[in-house]
Write a protein that holds these residues in place. Structure first.
Motif, PDB file in Angstrom:
ATOM      1  N   PHE A 212       0.854  -1.181   0.000  1.00 30.24           N
ATOM      2  CA  PHE A 212       0.000   0.000   0.000  1.00 30.24           C
ATOM      3  C   PHE A 212       0.898   1.241   0.000  1.00 30.24           C
ATOM      4  CE2 PHE A 212      -3.046  -2.823   2.470  1.00 30.24           C
ATOM      5  CZ  PHE A 212      -3.991  -2.927   1.446  1.00 30.24           C
ATOM      6  N   VAL A 213       0.320   2.403  -0.321  1.00 28.63           N
ATOM      7  CA  VAL A 213       1.112   3.630  -0.190  1.00 28.63           C
ATOM      8  C   VAL A 213       1.547   3.821   1.263  1.00 28.63           C
ATOM      9  CG1 VAL A 213       0.249   4.895  -2.196  1.00 28.63           C
ATOM     10  CG2 VAL A 213      -1.022   4.993  -0.049  1.00 28.63           C
ATOM     11  N   GLU A 214       0.703   3.402   2.193  1.00 35.68           N
ATOM     12  CA  GLU A 214       1.052   3.508   3.613  1.00 35.68           C
ATOM     13  C   GLU A 214       2.286   2.661   3.937  1.00 35.68           C
ATOM     14  OE1 GLU A 214      -3.545   3.735   3.431  1.00 35.68           O
ATOM     15  OE2 GLU A 214      -1.920   2.685   2.378  1.00 35.68           O
ATOM     16  N   ASP A 215       2.334   1.440   3.364  1.00 32.47           N
ATOM     17  CA  ASP A 215       3.501   0.578   3.564  1.00 32.47           C
ATOM     18  C   ASP A 215       4.751   1.229   2.992  1.00 32.47           C
ATOM     19  OD1 ASP A 215       1.975  -1.590   4.650  1.00 32.47           O
ATOM     20  OD2 ASP A 215       1.381  -2.154   2.621  1.00 32.47           O
ATOM     21  N   LEU A 216       4.606   1.782   1.801  1.00 31.90           N
ATOM     22  CA  LEU A 216       5.741   2.382   1.108  1.00 31.90           C
ATOM     23  C   LEU A 216       6.328   3.535   1.914  1.00 31.90           C
ATOM     24  CD1 LEU A 216       7.515   2.540  -1.372  1.00 31.90           C
ATOM     25  CD2 LEU A 216       5.643   3.667  -2.589  1.00 31.90           C
ATOM     26  N   VAL A 217       5.479   4.407   2.408  1.00 34.53           N
ATOM     27  CA  VAL A 217       5.946   5.541   3.203  1.00 34.53           C
ATOM     28  C   VAL A 217       6.641   5.062   4.474  1.00 34.53           C
ATOM     29  CG1 VAL A 217       5.149   7.445   4.662  1.00 34.53           C
ATOM     30  CG2 VAL A 217       4.339   7.249   2.308  1.00 34.53           C
ATOM     31  N   ARG A 218       6.039   4.094   5.144  1.00 32.49           N
ATOM     32  CA  ARG A 218       6.637   3.618   6.403  1.00 32.49           C
ATOM     33  C   ARG A 218       7.977   2.924   6.175  1.00 32.49           C
ATOM     34  NH1 ARG A 218       0.672   1.886   8.328  1.00 32.49           N
ATOM     35  NH2 ARG A 218       0.275   3.619   9.777  1.00 32.49           N
ATOM     36  N   GLU A 219       8.099   2.175   5.079  1.00 29.66           N
ATOM     37  CA  GLU A 219       9.360   1.506   4.775  1.00 29.66           C
ATOM     38  C   GLU A 219      10.466   2.522   4.487  1.00 29.66           C
ATOM     39  OE1 GLU A 219      10.291  -1.747   4.784  1.00 29.66           O
ATOM     40  OE2 GLU A 219       8.356  -2.232   5.681  1.00 29.66           O
ATOM     41  N   VAL A 220      10.148   3.549   3.720  1.00 28.57           N
ATOM     42  CA  VAL A 220      11.137   4.581   3.425  1.00 28.57           C
ATOM     43  C   VAL A 220      11.506   5.352   4.687  1.00 28.57           C
ATOM     44  CG1 VAL A 220      11.587   6.701   2.134  1.00 28.57           C
ATOM     45  CG2 VAL A 220      10.415   4.796   1.017  1.00 28.57           C
ATOM     46  N   TYR A 221      10.515   5.698   5.477  1.00 25.35           N
ATOM     47  CA  TYR A 221      10.732   6.407   6.746  1.00 25.35           C
ATOM     48  C   TYR A 221      11.699   5.622   7.631  1.00 25.35           C
ATOM     49  CZ  TYR A 221       9.303   8.861  11.087  1.00 25.35           C
ATOM     50  OH  TYR A 221       9.266   9.583  12.249  1.00 25.35           O
ATOM     51  N   ALA A 222      11.429   4.337   7.802  1.00 25.27           N
ATOM     52  CA  ALA A 222      12.282   3.506   8.661  1.00 25.27           C
ATOM     53  C   ALA A 222      13.701   3.417   8.105  1.00 25.27           C
ATOM     54  CB  ALA A 222      11.673   2.113   8.799  1.00 25.27           C
ATOM     55  N   ALA A 223      13.819   3.316   6.789  1.00 24.79           N
ATOM     56  CA  ALA A 223      15.148   3.226   6.174  1.00 24.79           C
ATOM     57  C   ALA A 223      15.929   4.527   6.343  1.00 24.79           C
ATOM     58  CB  ALA A 223      15.003   2.877   4.696  1.00 24.79           C
ATOM     59  N   LEU A 224      15.253   5.663   6.276  1.00 22.82           N
ATOM     60  CA  LEU A 224      15.929   6.940   6.476  1.00 22.82           C
ATOM     61  C   LEU A 224      16.390   7.106   7.924  1.00 22.82           C
ATOM     62  CD1 LEU A 224      13.661   9.313   4.362  1.00 22.82           C
ATOM     63  CD2 LEU A 224      15.999   8.606   3.822  1.00 22.82           C
ATOM     64  N   LYS A 225      15.615   6.586   8.864  1.00 23.87           N
ATOM     65  CA  LYS A 225      16.033   6.629  10.268  1.00 23.87           C
ATOM     66  C   LYS A 225      17.301   5.789  10.479  1.00 23.87           C
ATOM     67  CE  LYS A 225      14.382   7.923  13.614  1.00 23.87           C
ATOM     68  NZ  LYS A 225      13.268   7.343  14.385  1.00 23.87           N
ATOM     69  N   ARG A 226      17.441   4.722   9.691  1.00 22.69           N
ATOM     70  CA  ARG A 226      18.603   3.842   9.809  1.00 22.69           C
ATOM     71  C   ARG A 226      19.768   4.271   8.916  1.00 22.69           C
ATOM     72  NH1 ARG A 226      14.505  -0.118   8.893  1.00 22.69           N
ATOM     73  NH2 ARG A 226      15.400  -0.424   6.806  1.00 22.69           N
ATOM     74  N   PHE A 227      19.576   5.273   8.109  1.00 22.24           N
ATOM     75  CA  PHE A 227      20.560   5.634   7.088  1.00 22.24           C
ATOM     76  C   PHE A 227      21.912   5.931   7.724  1.00 22.24           C
ATOM     77  CE2 PHE A 227      22.514   8.324   3.815  1.00 22.24           C
ATOM     78  CZ  PHE A 227      22.246   7.572   2.679  1.00 22.24           C
ATOM     79  N   PRO A 228      22.978   5.304   7.225  1.00 19.20           N
ATOM     80  CA  PRO A 228      24.307   5.447   7.862  1.00 19.20           C
ATOM     81  C   PRO A 228      24.967   6.782   7.532  1.00 19.20           C
ATOM     82  CG  PRO A 228      24.455   4.049   5.928  1.00 19.20           C
ATOM     83  CD  PRO A 228      22.997   4.363   6.092  1.00 19.20           C
TER      84      PRO A 228
END
Length: 264
Positions: A212-228
């Motif tokens: 879903f678009v909701e899944d997509l946003v949350r996945e990107v959000y989480a990845a940006l929080k983890r971004f090295p």
């Protein structure tokens, strides 16, 4: 010669922004694969104008932009804004420079290569005490609807969409890493060149990874929080918009992050 812009204005109305908009100009940006990439920018450059100034000097915006166009790095963007502010004797300067960024992308099976275009932008402001800088990236993706897949005996509707990311940070990072992060969060990335074997692979991979678009946003959000990156991004926003294939509307979701509010 008479400098009309420097004449006094009697109306006592300050302007928050005055300058040039839609300046088209060739620039060179950093490219991880080739070191330098030539592209074309569209620039909006402004300064604040006190009430007693009749006008600003438009030609100076172009002159300064020209001097920075050959090395348009994130660091130099802020240096350019500071130069504009000082040169035009302003309290604050503003800028937004958008440009297409190209990446050579291999098809997943055949290995055929094609150029993908991603819309990017640098934007920010500068005054004597503070500077702000943002990077924006638009990434086209494919999504498969989890609901459609769950309720259908065969198949599921899918569509192209776009992920829009806007980041604020002070450390260097590659645009390519942000683009890849968004593509990996989707059902699949998109390609400019696919052979039949590639189409089969991409179709099946997307079907196995519904979003879903909701899944997509949350996945990107989480990845940006983890971004090295150190220091980490101080704030960002993530938007996803699906250009729906079976609905007469688009699906949309958005999430925002701010490090300062998280510390409260």
């Amino acid at each position: 010669m008479i400098d009309v812009q420097n004449q006094k204005d009697e109306r006592e109305i300050p302007l928050q922004k005055a300058g040039v908009k839609g300046l088209r100009y060739p620039i060179r940006v950093l490219d991880r694969a080739h070191k330098i990439q030539h592209t074309t920018a569209s620039a909006d450059l402004f300064v604040n104008l006190p009430h007693h100034f009749k006008g600003t000097h438009m030609s100076r915006f172009v002159e300064i932009f020209r001097d920075y166009a050959k090395d348009f790095s994130m660091k130099n963007f802020l240096a350019m804004l500071e130069k504009i502010r000082e040169n035009l004797d302003a309290e604050r300067s503003f800028g937004r420079v958008s440009f297409p960024f190209f990446i050579e992308k291999k098809a997943p099976v055949s290995g055929q290569t094609g150029m993908m275009c991603y819309e990017c932008a640098y934007e920010g402001s500068a005054d004597a005490e503070d500077k702000s800088f943002y990077v924006s990236v638009e990434v086209p993706v494919t999504t498969v609807c989890p609901c459609s897949k769950a309720i259908s005996e065969y198949g599921a509707h899918n569509q192209r969409g776009v992920v829009r990311i806007r980041l604020r940070g002070t450390s260097f990072f590659w645009l390519e890493d942000i683009i890849l992060l968004a593509e990996e969060a989707a059902s699949s990335g998109v390609y400019s060149l696919l052979k039949r074997s590639d189409e089969k692979f991409v179709t099946e991979r997307a079907y196995d990874n519904p979003r879903f678009v909701e899944d997509l946003v949350r996945e990107v959000y989480a990845a940006l929080k983890r971004f090295p990156i150190e220091p980490p991004f101080t704030s960002f926003s993530v938007e996803a918009e699906n250009f729906e294939s079976i609905h007469n509307h688009n699906a949309y979701a958005c999430a925002e992050y701010d490090l300062s509010s998280e510390r409260c």
